[in-house]
Design a protein around this motif. Structure first.
Motif, PDB file in Angstrom:
ATOM      1  N   VAL A 255      92.443  -6.242  60.396  1.00  0.00           N
ATOM      2  CA  VAL A 255      92.717  -4.814  60.529  1.00  0.00           C
ATOM      3  C   VAL A 255      94.124  -4.532  60.008  1.00  0.00           C
ATOM      4  N   VAL A 256      94.210  -3.644  59.019  1.00  0.00           N
ATOM      5  CA  VAL A 256      95.477  -3.272  58.401  1.00  0.00           C
ATOM      6  C   VAL A 256      95.984  -1.946  58.952  1.00  0.00           C
ATOM      7  N   ASP A 257      95.048  -1.028  59.244  1.00  0.00           N
ATOM      8  CA  ASP A 257      95.423   0.297  59.718  1.00  0.00           C
ATOM      9  C   ASP A 257      94.317   0.838  60.615  1.00  0.00           C
ATOM     10  N   THR A 258      94.695   1.726  61.513  1.00  0.00           N
ATOM     11  CA  THR A 258      93.755   2.372  62.430  1.00  0.00           C
ATOM     12  C   THR A 258      94.089   3.854  62.488  1.00  0.00           C
ATOM     13  N   THR A 259      93.055   4.674  62.509  1.00  0.00           N
ATOM     14  CA  THR A 259      93.254   6.099  62.704  1.00  0.00           C
ATOM     15  C   THR A 259      92.185   6.622  63.653  1.00  0.00           C
ATOM     16  N   PHE A 260      92.442   7.773  64.222  1.00  0.00           N
ATOM     17  CA  PHE A 260      91.529   8.377  65.192  1.00  0.00           C
ATOM     18  C   PHE A 260      91.113   9.755  64.714  1.00  0.00           C
TER      19      PHE A 260
END
Length: 134
Positions: free
Chosen positions: A93-98
């Motif tokens: 996982v490099v990035d997470t958004t909601f």
């Protein structure tokens, strides 16, 4: 005459900046609400079957990694959805958004877009990590 044109341009610019700030604030509030809703959820959530994700070509997303997230309310009632999207590089996982989809009518569809500003030089793979109907 030139002064009135300059004043009108300045007024339009101020209105645009105000609108942009308002939209940014609404997006941030939606993300915070989704993140808070998902913090209470164990596992993938109760709505993963209502959510699909499709990666978008960078040419359609101004060079960003992006994904179209399609939400179909499969219930008989209006519902809101909190969605956690992860962007992966080789399984990490490099990035997470909601994302937050509010008050989606029964049977209706919404299609927000998730973006990652990170690693623009790489093709990241998006996935839905959690989806909760509330």
């Amino acid at each position: 005459m030139l002064e009135s044109v300059s004043a009108a341009a300045a007024s339009a610019s101020a209105a645009a900046a105000s609108f942009e700030a308002s939209v940014s604030a609404q997006i941030a509030a939606g993300r915070a609400e989704a993140q808070a809703a998902l913090a209470k959820v164990e596992g993938a959530g109760n709505a993963t079957s209502d959510v699909t994700i499709t990666g978008l070509p960078k040419a359609q997303a101004a060079g960003f990694n992006a994904a179209l997230v399609t939400v179909v309310n499969s219930t008989r009632d209006t519902a809101s959805y909190a969605i956690k999207v992860e962007f992966l590089d080789g399984g990490s996982v490099v990035d997470t958004t909601f994302l937050n989809v509010k008050d989606l009518a029964a049977g209706a569809t919404a299609a927000p877009t998730a973006f990652s500003p990170l690693d623009r030089d790489k093709a990241l793979v998006p996935r839905v990590a959690q989806a909760q109907r509330y």
